[in-house]
Design an enzyme around this catalytic site. Structure first.
Site, PDB file in Angstrom:
ATOM      1  N   ASP A  25     -17.574  -3.646   5.974  1.00 61.88           N
ATOM      2  CA  ASP A  25     -17.087  -2.294   6.227  1.00 61.88           C
ATOM      3  C   ASP A  25     -15.605  -2.122   5.940  1.00 61.88           C
ATOM      4  OD1 ASP A  25     -19.620  -1.557   7.034  1.00 61.88           O
ATOM      5  OD2 ASP A  25     -19.257  -2.358   9.057  1.00 61.88           O
ATOM      6  N   ASP A  39      -6.946  -3.712  -6.442  1.00 61.22           N
ATOM      7  CA  ASP A  39      -7.190  -4.381  -7.729  1.00 61.22           C
ATOM      8  C   ASP A  39      -8.668  -4.737  -7.905  1.00 61.22           C
ATOM      9  OD1 ASP A  39      -6.702  -6.165  -5.700  1.00 61.22           O
ATOM     10  OD2 ASP A  39      -5.046  -7.172  -6.721  1.00 61.22           O
ATOM     11  N   GLU A  53      -8.840 -10.944 -14.872  1.00 63.41           N
ATOM     12  CA  GLU A  53      -8.002 -11.770 -14.006  1.00 63.41           C
ATOM     13  C   GLU A  53      -8.594 -11.848 -12.601  1.00 63.41           C
ATOM     14  OE1 GLU A  53      -3.420 -11.331 -13.856  1.00 63.41           O
ATOM     15  OE2 GLU A  53      -4.134 -11.205 -11.802  1.00 63.41           O
ATOM     16  N   GLU A  54      -9.378 -10.849 -12.230  1.00 62.59           N
ATOM     17  CA  GLU A  54      -9.943 -10.809 -10.876  1.00 62.59           C
ATOM     18  C   GLU A  54     -11.216 -11.635 -10.717  1.00 62.59           C
ATOM     19  OE1 GLU A  54      -8.381  -9.682  -8.394  1.00 62.59           O
ATOM     20  OE2 GLU A  54      -6.783  -8.763  -9.573  1.00 62.59           O
ATOM     21  N   ASP A 102      -6.399  -7.414 -17.204  1.00 59.33           N
ATOM     22  CA  ASP A 102      -5.867  -7.453 -15.843  1.00 59.33           C
ATOM     23  C   ASP A 102      -6.020  -6.022 -15.330  1.00 59.33           C
ATOM     24  OD1 ASP A 102      -4.490  -7.568 -13.521  1.00 59.33           O
ATOM     25  OD2 ASP A 102      -2.659  -8.429 -14.346  1.00 59.33           O
ATOM     26  N   LEU A 110      -5.393  -4.306 -12.546  1.00 60.99           N
ATOM     27  CA  LEU A 110      -4.292  -3.593 -11.877  1.00 60.99           C
ATOM     28  C   LEU A 110      -3.144  -4.557 -11.628  1.00 60.99           C
ATOM     29  CD1 LEU A 110      -3.602  -0.740 -10.952  1.00 60.99           C
ATOM     30  CD2 LEU A 110      -4.309  -1.385  -8.660  1.00 60.99           C
ATOM     31  N   ASP A 111      -2.307  -4.698 -12.634  1.00 59.85           N
ATOM     32  CA  ASP A 111      -1.168  -5.599 -12.500  1.00 59.85           C
ATOM     33  C   ASP A 111      -0.079  -4.945 -11.646  1.00 59.85           C
ATOM     34  OD1 ASP A 111       0.120  -8.172 -13.614  1.00 59.85           O
ATOM     35  OD2 ASP A 111       1.681  -6.642 -13.753  1.00 59.85           O
ATOM     36  N   GLU A 133      -2.473 -11.204 -20.020  1.00 56.94           N
ATOM     37  CA  GLU A 133      -1.181 -10.520 -20.016  1.00 56.94           C
ATOM     38  C   GLU A 133      -0.354 -10.854 -21.254  1.00 56.94           C
ATOM     39  OE1 GLU A 133      -0.413 -12.246 -16.239  1.00 56.94           O
ATOM     40  OE2 GLU A 133      -0.744 -10.388 -15.126  1.00 56.94           O
TER      41      GLU A 133
HETATM   42  O1  LIG Z   1       7.352 -13.140  -8.502  1.00 60.13           O
HETATM   43  P1  LIG Z   1       7.814 -13.000  -9.922  1.00 60.13           P
HETATM   44  O2  LIG Z   1       7.982 -14.325 -10.582  1.00 60.13           O
HETATM   45  O3  LIG Z   1       9.038 -12.140 -10.036  1.00 60.13           O
HETATM   46  O4  LIG Z   1       6.618 -12.321 -10.711  1.00 60.13           O
HETATM   47  C1  LIG Z   1       6.451 -10.929 -10.829  1.00 60.13           C
HETATM   48  C2  LIG Z   1       5.369 -10.633 -11.795  1.00 60.13           C
HETATM   49  O5  LIG Z   1       4.132 -10.921 -11.178  1.00 60.13           O
HETATM   50  C3  LIG Z   1       3.248  -9.817 -11.296  1.00 60.13           C
HETATM   51  O6  LIG Z   1       3.295  -9.075 -10.110  1.00 60.13           O
HETATM   52  C4  LIG Z   1       1.867 -10.308 -11.581  1.00 60.13           C
HETATM   53  O7  LIG Z   1       1.514 -11.231 -10.561  1.00 60.13           O
HETATM   54  P2  LIG Z   1       0.056 -11.241  -9.976  1.00 60.13           P
HETATM   55  O8  LIG Z   1      -0.842 -11.528 -11.153  1.00 60.13           O
HETATM   56  O9  LIG Z   1       0.061 -12.316  -8.945  1.00 60.13           O
HETATM   57  O10 LIG Z   1      -0.175  -9.855  -9.431  1.00 60.13           O
HETATM   58  C5  LIG Z   1       3.852  -8.975 -12.428  1.00 60.13           C
HETATM   59  O11 LIG Z   1       3.503  -7.623 -12.374  1.00 60.13           O
HETATM   60  C6  LIG Z   1       5.322  -9.198 -12.229  1.00 60.13           C
HETATM   61  O12 LIG Z   1       6.012  -9.017 -13.422  1.00 60.13           O
END
Ligand SMILES: O=P(O)(O)OC[C@H]1O[C@](O)(COP(=O)(O)O)[C@@H](O)[C@@H]1O
Length: 358
Positions: free
Chosen positions: A84, A90, A113-114, A132, A134-135, A295
């Site tokens: 629930d 993401d 990525e998920e 990816d 939702l980056d 990415e």
């Molecule tokens: O913590 P850092 O090394 O600054 O990394 C930031 C980078 O990580 C990200 O958030 C992606 O990380 P996730 O795949 O863990 O979400 C990018 O959007 C961002 O550029």
């Protein structure tokens, strides 16, 4: 006024281009991809129409008043205790894209990525999609920009005889040099899809009144040099000597480009890369953090198509052969002369990764 790909381009006083049809109308993404434009083929147009739909749903979701609840991380999802609880955004974005790509009938396999492993969708789907969904989702609760990143390959028909798991994996591990198309969707003050089909990089802005992505930035050309570097500067003392020297040099205006560079870091890869494409300079993450398949490859393809470079600090990203689906690496994207200067410092890849908390 100049003419390319079946459309005319008007140049404004600021030097920006705007695509118009013969009768002065605007050009949508679908029109641009179609027979009057790049003519990328009906199957890719169908795939993109589904991807576009999914990304519009995600754009609405990240802007929704209810996402302050949705954006929270609730740990692992899927167990009976979690039934629930709302899913992290993401995961929701991943589900939305998966469902759209499945409906398109044009995708054989999606690697996200998920997900731990690629998801096989249709034996006869001509394309492979890596993404990816939702980056930058850690930024959601503060309404900081986020983005979807995607890459599209042809299905390797010579692998059709293999078991699903094996062919799913091998299709998803194609080298970035084989990309048919790639792109990102930036969810920010504007929702922008920036994409390339191998002949330039173009950005389309969502017109919320019609629901169409409108060509606003045809043939983006990254400047040969910029004056901005983008990196998580708090990691300075974990950087190798070469990277420290490079950053110290350009911020003092003592590099090959005799200008004092400025720092910008949103900590949301799509947003940092989008700014870099438009304003020039470098966007980087020197530690083994960003993923080659989802990415680094798609964004390097866009950078190259805009006249820029994508590097792991030593060489060209698109020449690397992925060996693992979730492989991580240092990533440097941006203006060609800035990237070359950075690489000349040799030692720019961060070796230590102590496990940062924010
Ligand atoms: O913590 P850092 O090394 O600054 O990394 C930031 C980078 O990580 C990200 O958030 C992606 O990380 P996730 O795949 O863990 O979400 C990018 O959007 C961002 O550029």
């Amino acid at each position: 006024m100049s003419s390319r790909g079946g459309f005319d381009f008007k140049t404004s006083a600021s030097g920006n281009h705007r695509a118009v049809t013969d009768d002065g109308g605007i050009v949508t993404l679908m029109e641009y991809m179609g027979k009057g434009g790049e003519n990328v083929g009906d199957e890719l147009v169908v795939l993109f129409s589904h991807l576009e739909y999914a990304c519009k749903r995600i754009a609405a979701l990240v802007a929704s008043p209810f996402n302050s609840t949705l954006g929270k991380t609730f740990g692992a999802v899927g167990g009976s205790d979690d039934r629930d609880k709302p899913k992290p955004l993401d995961i929701v974005a991943n589900d939305i894209i998966l469902s759209s790509l499945r409906k398109s009938g044009k995708v054989s396999v999606m690697a996200s990525e998920e997900d731990d492993a690629p998801v096989w969708l249709a034996d006869d789907g001509p394309f492979v999609v890596v993404l990816d969904p939702l980056d930058g989702s850690r930024n959601i609760d503060a309404s900081i920009p986020t983005g979807t990143i995607f890459g599209i390959y042809n299905r390797l028909v010579e692998l059709d005889h293999l078991p699903v798991e094996e062919k799913g994996m091998l299709n998803s591990l194609q080298s970035g040099s084989k990309l048919v198309a790639s792109g990102y969707v930036l969810y920010s003050s504007a929702t922008i899809m920036c994409t390339s089909f191998g002949s330039g990089t173009h950005a389309f802005t969502l017109d919320h009144s019609t629901g169409d992505f409108i060509l606003t930035h045809p043939h983006i050309k990254i400047s040969s040099r910029g004056q901005i570097y983008s990196v998580n500067d708090a990691r300075y003392f974990d950087w190798p000597e070469g990277l420290r020297r490079y950053i110290d040099t350009v911020r003092q205006g003592k590099g090959q480009h005799p200008k004092k560079y400025s720092a910008r870091y949103i900590c949301s890869l799509v947003a940092d890369f989008h700014r870099t494409l438009l304003y020039g300079g470098l966007a980087m993450n020197p530690r083994d953090h960003l993923r080659l398949v989802y990415e680094a490859n798609p964004l390097s393809f866009l950078a190259e198509q805009a006249g820029g470079k994508g590097s792991d600090g030593k060489g060209r990203i698109l020449s690397l052969q992925p060996v693992k689906l979730h492989q991580r690496l240092p990533l440097f994207l941006g203006s060609p002369d800035d990237i070359e200067e950075l690489q000349s410092y040799g030692d720019v890849q961060q070796k230590v990764n102590p496990g940062y908390e924010v």
